[in-house]
Motif scaffolding. Structure first.
Motif, short mmCIF file in Angstrom:
data_model
loop_
_atom_site.label_atom_id
_atom_site.label_comp_id
_atom_site.label_asym_id
_atom_site.label_seq_id
_atom_site.Cartn_x
_atom_site.Cartn_y
_atom_site.Cartn_z
N TYR A 2 11.67 7.38 -1.90
CA TYR A 2 10.48 8.22 -2.05
C TYR A 2 9.66 8.21 -0.74
O TYR A 2 9.15 9.26 -0.32
N ILE A 3 9.54 7.07 -0.11
CA ILE A 3 8.84 6.99 1.18
C ILE A 3 9.53 7.89 2.21
O ILE A 3 8.87 8.59 2.99
N LYS A 30 5.47 9.41 -13.25
CA LYS A 30 6.73 9.34 -12.51
C LYS A 30 6.59 8.40 -11.32
O LYS A 30 7.57 7.77 -10.91
N LEU A 31 5.39 8.28 -10.78
CA LEU A 31 5.17 7.35 -9.68
C LEU A 31 5.35 5.92 -10.16
O LEU A 31 5.85 5.06 -9.42
N ASP A 32 4.96 5.64 -11.43
CA ASP A 32 5.19 4.31 -12.00
C ASP A 32 6.68 4.04 -12.14
O ASP A 32 7.14 2.91 -11.95
N VAL A 33 7.43 5.10 -12.48
CA VAL A 33 8.89 4.97 -12.61
C VAL A 33 9.48 4.59 -11.25
O VAL A 33 10.33 3.70 -11.15
N ILE A 34 9.02 5.26 -10.22
CA ILE A 34 9.51 4.97 -8.85
C ILE A 34 9.16 3.54 -8.47
O ILE A 34 9.97 2.81 -7.89
N ASP A 82 0.80 -1.22 0.00
CA ASP A 82 0.00 0.00 0.00
C ASP A 82 0.83 1.27 0.00
O ASP A 82 0.31 2.35 0.29
N TRP A 83 2.10 1.20 -0.32
CA TRP A 83 2.94 2.38 -0.21
C TRP A 83 2.46 3.52 -1.11
O TRP A 83 2.52 4.69 -0.73
N ARG A 84 1.95 3.18 -2.31
CA ARG A 84 1.46 4.24 -3.20
C ARG A 84 0.23 4.92 -2.60
O ARG A 84 0.11 6.15 -2.61
N LYS A 85 -0.67 4.10 -2.07
CA LYS A 85 -1.90 4.65 -1.47
C LYS A 85 -1.57 5.51 -0.26
O LYS A 85 -2.14 6.60 -0.07
N GLU A 86 -0.64 5.04 0.58
CA GLU A 86 -0.32 5.75 1.81
C GLU A 86 0.43 7.05 1.54
O GLU A 86 0.16 8.08 2.17
N THR A 87 1.38 7.01 0.62
CA THR A 87 2.10 8.26 0.30
C THR A 87 1.17 9.25 -0.38
O THR A 87 1.25 10.46 -0.12
N THR A 88 0.28 8.78 -1.22
CA THR A 88 -0.68 9.67 -1.87
C THR A 88 -1.61 10.32 -0.85
O THR A 88 -1.93 11.51 -0.94
N SER A 128 7.29 16.67 -4.16
CA SER A 128 7.85 15.41 -3.67
C SER A 128 8.87 14.84 -4.66
O SER A 128 9.90 14.30 -4.25
N TYR A 129 8.58 15.00 -5.96
CA TYR A 129 9.52 14.50 -6.97
C TYR A 129 10.81 15.33 -6.96
O TYR A 129 11.91 14.78 -7.11
#
Length: 287
Positions: A269-270, A255-259, A188-194, A217-218
């Protein structure tokens, strides 16, 4: 100086034990027939508290009071007081309290207006009460000191409430920090960071702020850890085209997909998002 400092400081009490004259200035003092001591009952009457209060205070501060002459008489020492009828013929012991010890009791006793008056008198550098107070003067003096005490107590409670409020705020912030620091590179890292970035954006009014916070953030990721996300994105899009991906899928690559394609980048990123959450005081969990 608040006279209650005498309750807390042994050295300060020691510096005032010679001021036994204060006892008669605050209130008329009756002594035993030896003209030197009082009994526990007389001490209680002077300070207007029960005998048991005096007994408990002596138990808790015996060493100090014995240094001032407090003594438990027994055996032949009791004869003088028995013959005068001060104590019963069958009494096996009798506590005598000299004026120095009685004064120290006043410096230690909390729940007595007379004791508070004694402490105030000791610390009154201008000696504004040079004569023994009459009954009406004593009542007025104690009433004034009681008002001052209540004001000081109200101020202390206000300060305590303010301190508690600040501590609660600090605890909430610490809880938020702990929750943020618990983020990890799980599913869930994408959901939590978002969610964190959205909270920051909401605090800035929403709208265009969402994309601005994401871009921030980027930029922080690049400045701290060095990856050129735009270059990596273009390289990934080229590979996708060569591997037969549809143009729309290639176009939608973020860019999130790249990460997400690089485990080390996910960790970096986290870290960045955690720092942003702490910096902008993000509250999680609906608080």
């Amino acid at each position: 100086m608040n006279s209650d400092v005498l309750i807390e400081s042994v050295s300060l009490r020691n510096s005032y034990t010679s001021r036994v004259d204060v006892l008669n200035k605050v209130k008329g003092l009756s002594l035993l027939p030896d003209n030197e001591n009082v009994s526990m009952e007389m001490a209680g009457e002077y300070y207007e508290v029960p005998k048991q209060t005096i007994n408990s205070l002596i138990f808790d501060n015996r060493e100090e009071l014995e240094n001032d002459g407090l003594k438990v008489m027994s055996g032949n020492e009791l004869i003088f007081f028995k013959e005068l009828g001060v104590i019963g013929k069958n009494s096996s012991s009798f506590t005598v309290i000299p004026r120095r010890a009685l004064l120290r009791i006043g410096m230690l006793l909390r729940d007595s207006l007379v004791a508070r008056a004694v402490r105030d008198y000791l610390l009154d550098t201008e000696d504004s009460q040079p004569k023994q107070l009459s009954q009406s003067e004593l009542i007025a003096y104690l009433a004034q000191k009681n008002v001052e005490h209540e004001r000081a107590e109200a101020e202390r409670k206000r300060a305590d409430a303010e301190r508690d409020r600040r501590l609660n705020d600090m605890e909430e912030k610490w809880e938020d920090t702990i929750e943020v620091m618990a983020l990890n590179p799980g599913e869930d890292w994408r959901k939590e960071t978002t969610a964190i970035l959205n909270k920051i954006a909401q605090g800035r009014g929403g709208g265009e702020a969402y994309q601005g916070v994401r871009n921030e953030s980027y930029e922080l990721l690049t400045s701290r850890f060095g990856p050129r996300l735009e270059v990596r994105k273009q390289n990934m899009q080229g590979r996708m085209l060569r591997e037969g991906a549809t143009p729309s899928k290639v176009e939608n690559l973020s860019k999130l997909d790249v990460i997400a394609a690089d485990r080390r980048l996910i960790n970096d990123y986290i870290t960045v998002v955690k720092d942003m959450a702490i910096k902008y005081n993000v509250k999680l969990g609906g608080r």
